[in-house]
Scaffold this active site. Sequence first.
Site, PDB file in Angstrom:
ATOM      1  CB  SER A 129      -0.874  -0.004   1.251  1.00 52.68           C
ATOM      2  OG  SER A 129      -1.426   1.266   1.464  1.00 52.68           O
ATOM      3  CE1 TYR A 154      -4.152  -1.963   4.742  1.00 51.35           C
ATOM      4  CE2 TYR A 154      -3.563   0.286   4.171  1.00 51.35           C
ATOM      5  CZ  TYR A 154      -3.908  -0.993   3.792  1.00 51.35           C
ATOM      6  OH  TYR A 154      -4.019  -1.297   2.456  1.00 51.35           O
TER       7      TYR A 154
HETATM    8  N1  NAD Z   1      -8.408  -0.184  -2.639  1.00 51.59           N
HETATM    9  C1  NAD Z   1      -7.323   0.550  -2.385  1.00 51.59           C
HETATM   10  O1  NAD Z   1      -7.314   1.775  -2.593  1.00 51.59           O
HETATM   11  C2  NAD Z   1      -6.071  -0.098  -1.841  1.00 51.59           C
HETATM   12  C3  NAD Z   1      -4.948   0.727  -1.654  1.00 51.59           C
HETATM   13  C4  NAD Z   1      -3.790   0.154  -1.163  1.00 51.59           C
HETATM   14  C5  NAD Z   1      -3.723  -1.199  -0.895  1.00 51.59           C
HETATM   15  N2  NAD Z   1      -4.841  -1.977  -1.074  1.00 51.59           N
HETATM   16  C6  NAD Z   1      -4.727  -3.417  -0.778  1.00 51.59           C
HETATM   17  O2  NAD Z   1      -5.219  -4.136  -1.889  1.00 51.59           O
HETATM   18  C7  NAD Z   1      -5.819  -5.356  -1.448  1.00 51.59           C
HETATM   19  C8  NAD Z   1      -7.235  -5.452  -1.988  1.00 51.59           C
HETATM   20  O3  NAD Z   1      -7.968  -4.326  -1.502  1.00 51.59           O
HETATM   21  P1  NAD Z   1      -9.491  -4.056  -1.863  1.00 51.59           P
HETATM   22  O4  NAD Z   1      -9.656  -2.595  -1.975  1.00 51.59           O
HETATM   23  O5  NAD Z   1      -9.893  -4.951  -2.954  1.00 51.59           O
HETATM   24  O6  NAD Z   1     -10.175  -4.499  -0.478  1.00 51.59           O
HETATM   25  P2  NAD Z   1     -11.463  -5.405  -0.204  1.00 51.59           P
HETATM   26  O7  NAD Z   1     -11.705  -5.293   1.273  1.00 51.59           O
HETATM   27  O8  NAD Z   1     -12.562  -5.042  -1.129  1.00 51.59           O
HETATM   28  O9  NAD Z   1     -10.957  -6.873  -0.559  1.00 51.59           O
HETATM   29  C9  NAD Z   1     -10.289  -7.708   0.342  1.00 51.59           C
HETATM   30  C10 NAD Z   1     -10.976  -9.060   0.345  1.00 51.59           C
HETATM   31  O10 NAD Z   1     -10.234  -9.923   1.196  1.00 51.59           O
HETATM   32  C11 NAD Z   1     -11.127 -10.680   1.969  1.00 51.59           C
HETATM   33  N3  NAD Z   1     -10.462 -11.023   3.226  1.00 51.59           N
HETATM   34  C12 NAD Z   1     -10.104 -10.178   4.224  1.00 51.59           C
HETATM   35  N4  NAD Z   1      -9.541 -10.874   5.225  1.00 51.59           N
HETATM   36  C13 NAD Z   1      -9.540 -12.177   4.849  1.00 51.59           C
HETATM   37  C14 NAD Z   1      -9.096 -13.371   5.457  1.00 51.59           C
HETATM   38  N5  NAD Z   1      -8.547 -13.371   6.687  1.00 51.59           N
HETATM   39  N6  NAD Z   1      -9.241 -14.534   4.787  1.00 51.59           N
HETATM   40  C15 NAD Z   1      -9.796 -14.555   3.538  1.00 51.59           C
HETATM   41  N7  NAD Z   1     -10.243 -13.448   2.916  1.00 51.59           N
HETATM   42  C16 NAD Z   1     -10.112 -12.277   3.565  1.00 51.59           C
HETATM   43  C17 NAD Z   1     -12.329  -9.787   2.200  1.00 51.59           C
HETATM   44  O11 NAD Z   1     -13.529 -10.534   2.452  1.00 51.59           O
HETATM   45  C18 NAD Z   1     -12.406  -9.012   0.896  1.00 51.59           C
HETATM   46  O12 NAD Z   1     -13.312  -9.613  -0.008  1.00 51.59           O
HETATM   47  C19 NAD Z   1      -5.717  -5.338   0.074  1.00 51.59           C
HETATM   48  O13 NAD Z   1      -4.563  -6.051   0.433  1.00 51.59           O
HETATM   49  C20 NAD Z   1      -5.554  -3.876   0.404  1.00 51.59           C
HETATM   50  O14 NAD Z   1      -4.895  -3.694   1.637  1.00 51.59           O
HETATM   51  C21 NAD Z   1      -6.004  -1.453  -1.554  1.00 51.59           C
END
Ligand code: NAD
Length: 327
Positions: A129, A154
């Site tokens: 991130s 985080y």
């Molecule tokens: N969206 C953004 O702007 C952003 C920015 C930086 C980093 N990220 C990273 O990208 C990745 C995806 O983010 P996103 O926006 O799609 O988030 P999101 O919350 O929509 O997707 C994450 C998914 O992981 C699943 N999950 C969480 N914990 C779990 C566990 N213990 N076991 C199994 N499944 C689990 C959740 O149910 C969810 O469907 C994450 O690692 C997030 O930290 C996202």
Amino acid sequence: MTILVTGAAGFIGYHVSQRLLARGDQVIGVDNLNDYYDVQLKKARLARLQAQSGFSLRQVDISDFEALKTSLSDIGPISGIVHLAAQAGVRYSLTNPHAYLQANLAGHLNMLEIARHKDGLDHMVYASSSSVYGGNTDLPFSVEDRVDHPVSLYAATKKADELMSHCYAHLYRVPQTGLRFFTVYGPWGRPDMAMWLFTRAILAGEPIRVFNNGEMMRDFTYIDDIVTGVVASLDNPPADGGEGVPPYRIYNIGNHKAEPLMRMIGLIEDALGRKAEKIMEPMQPGDVPATYADIEAIRRDLGFEPSTPIDVGIPAFIDWYRDYHGV
Ligand SMILES: NC(=O)c1ccc[n+]([C@@H]2O[C@H](COP(=O)([O-])OP(=O)(O)OC[C@H]3O[C@@H](n4cnc5c(N)ncnc54)[C@H](O)[C@@H]3O)[C@@H](O)[C@H]2O)c1
């Protein structure tokens, strides 16, 4: 090819899975469908994936290693892992720190163990991130910068993931790419993120909370550009350079443009044809005033070029939002 995608019911995981299926890959999705936000949205994303014959789901918590191993025991060879499952969100980490410990630390280690013992695996790509840059003030943020000063738990867990991954690339030569995403947005997005919260509130005639009095800059990255970067990374594993040079790298994926928060709000207002009532509030603990991605490394190595400005991406998000909610 068969690719394991964790977090497949999530925002980015859903879109990555769609792109992989569209080019003919088999996708094994892993997700525990937790209720951090509306589970119906996760199920709606999944339903669209499950309508395709190349997709299958393993509903399991990645932080439970025994359950994870059992759930994946029959999957056969996989060539890649895209590990996106995590507890996301900066603000939630102030009140629910243990969710981050479980999903982001135990979960990441468990995925590394799966990768380590999976014969024939070419590559594991995982989500880091932009928040790892913490209080850094030199903009744009470069992958060469030191990132030892996280300002949220985080961010600390994402930095720890990068360190654990480096260790596994060094010890067990598991090729890995860590992707530092910058504020991803678009259709099928995340309900806890500002763009969604603002859109919902404006449509409901409710005020929006604008932090740091609007003095914020974000490098907003459209989901299609993120997916292009993820898949390009997946297809090009880092080389193993031998002693001291493990098959490991980190890229920023951003739009390479720091946009003022007030401009983002203005584009939402334009797309909705309504003005927001704004409540100006101070900076929130754990938050950072600006993010801006230096994307030179991924551009140089993989030819990555983001192609969606927010003038195009925000109206696309709003169109989807209205259609999905029927409002
Ligand atoms: N969206 C953004 O702007 C952003 C920015 C930086 C980093 N990220 C990273 O990208 C990745 C995806 O983010 P996103 O926006 O799609 O988030 P999101 O919350 O929509 O997707 C994450 C998914 O992981 C699943 N999950 C969480 N914990 C779990 C566990 N213990 N076991 C199994 N499944 C689990 C959740 O149910 C969810 O469907 C994450 O690692 C997030 O930290 C996202």
